[in-house]
Scaffold this active site. Structure first.
Site, mmCIF file in Angstrom:
data_model
loop_
_atom_site.group_PDB
_atom_site.id
_atom_site.type_symbol
_atom_site.label_atom_id
_atom_site.label_comp_id
_atom_site.label_asym_id
_atom_site.label_seq_id
_atom_site.Cartn_x
_atom_site.Cartn_y
_atom_site.Cartn_z
ATOM 1 C CD GLN A 1 -3.150 -0.314 -0.038
ATOM 2 O OE1 GLN A 1 -3.130 0.858 -0.385
ATOM 3 N NE2 GLN A 1 -3.995 -1.183 -0.546
ATOM 4 C CB SER A 2 4.144 1.968 -1.522
ATOM 5 O OG SER A 2 4.906 3.107 -1.849
ATOM 6 C CG ASN A 3 0.834 6.685 1.139
ATOM 7 O OD1 ASN A 3 -0.306 6.383 0.806
ATOM 8 N ND2 ASN A 3 1.244 6.686 2.396
#
Ligand SMILES: *Cc1c(COP(=O)(O)O)cnc(C)c1O
Length: 338
Positions: free
Chosen positions: A72-74
């Site tokens: 879920q990397s921004n």
């Protein structure tokens, strides 16, 4: 305007606003301003966009951005959108427990896919050799006549750090026009969430370059103090060497407030989520569960346990991350608190 500043590709809506957190300030008997870097854009928002302005400019000549992060990397999401905005392709190496069972298409992953990024899920052991794997992706691209540009985890290197150097010049100007309620003090503490170190490195360099006298405190959301002293120290050292700036900054200047990782990276405790909820209700401020929620939990816990220890005037960096809240897992954890 800023000495030695490299080329920049416009991506972020700047300046971002400063928001006075009135009820929280009253409760803690300090003055807390929130620098709303979550508002650098909507889908592309958050701190990574500031770094990407310089990284994308540095990538001129490449046709594909290659980067990595947690599932879920921004940062990966912002990179996928920046690539699309620049007419480039993107390949994202995303860490997950079991790559044969990829995580659901929700939150940041949904946006990655909408942006047309190529997603490659990799295991934790593979992620440990991410630099090598990203180079291999570039070799693979080269064999097909394409050119990749590697952006390290979080966009955290000397080039990306410029995003927060610029942010501090911006903040300094805003603070000069701000009328504080506390007139008897002039101390200033900047509090931010540390994940891969680039934001902290940029803030430290920015304060030194812009002449903003502030104590800079990172709340680590993974690893520990020693890790971030080393990482942030390394980035500020690289920065000074690369741009020929003798600022005298190093490991010794890195201050980390450790003890708020909680259950681990991207794992939430009920008390962290309860604070997140309370701030939405009392200030209309939506933090994220992975970074800013933990950093704010650290700030509030510290201010309650040791009143005055963070000074009387605090700027809290809201570095974004809203889409990390938009997953079935976080919704399920928040459910009982609503
Ligand atoms: C990446 C990220 C951070 C941490 O910034 P680093 O420069 O990686 O230390 C903080 N907040 C949010 C929302 C992020 O996405």
């Amino acid at each position: 305007m800023i000495p030695c500043e490299p080329p920049r590709f416009h991506l972020a809506n700047l300046p971002t606003p400063l928001q006075y957190l009135q009820r929280l300030s009253d409760e803690l008997d300090v003055e807390i301003l929130c620098k709303r870097d979550d508002l650098t854009g909507s889908a592309i928002g958050g701190n990574k966009v500031r770094k990407l302005e310089y990284l994308v400019a540095d990538a001129s000549g490449a046709d594909t951005l290659v980067t990595c992060g947690g599932a879920q990397s921004n940062h990966c999401r912002a990179t996928a959108l920046a690539a699309a905005q620049r007419g480039l392709r993107s390949i994202l190496l995303l860490r997950t427990e079991d790559p044969s069972r990829p995580p659901p298409t929700e939150g940041n992953i949904l946006l990655d896919r909408l942006a047309g990024a190529e997603l490659r899920f990799i295991s934790r052991p593979d992620y440990a050799r991410r630099a090598e794997l990203m180079r291999a992706v570039c070799d693979e691209l080269a064999r097909g006549g394409r050119t990749g540009y590697v952006i390290p985890e979080g966009g955290s290197n000397a080039v990306g750090a410029w995003g927060y150097v610029r942010a501090i010049y911006e903040l300094k100007e805003q603070l000069a026009a701000w009328s504080w309620r506390t007139r008897d003090v002039d101390d200033l503490t900047i509090v931010y969430a540390a994940g891969s170190g680039g934001t902290g490195a940029g803030i430290l360099v920015g304060c030194r370059m812009a002449g903003l006298a502030a104590r800079v405190v990172g709340v680590n959301v993974c690893d520990d103090r020693a890790y971030f002293v080393r990482e942030i120290g390394r980035i500020v050292t690289d920065f000074q060497a690369r741009y020929g700036l003798e600022l005298g900054l190093g490991d010794k200047d890195v201050e980390i407030l450790d003890g708020f990782v909680g259950r681990g990276y991207a794992q939430s405790r009920p008390e962290e989520l309860a604070l997140l909820r309370d701030l939405v209700r009392s200030e209309g401020l939506v933090l994220d569960p992975v970074y800013t929620g933990k950093a704010m939990f650290g700030l509030v816990s510290e201010a309650r346990a040791r009143p005055g220890s963070l000074g009387r005037r605090i700027v809290f960096m809201h570095t974004g991350g809203i889409f990390g809240l938009m997953t079935a897992e976080k919704a399920a954890e928040l459910g009982p608190l609503l």
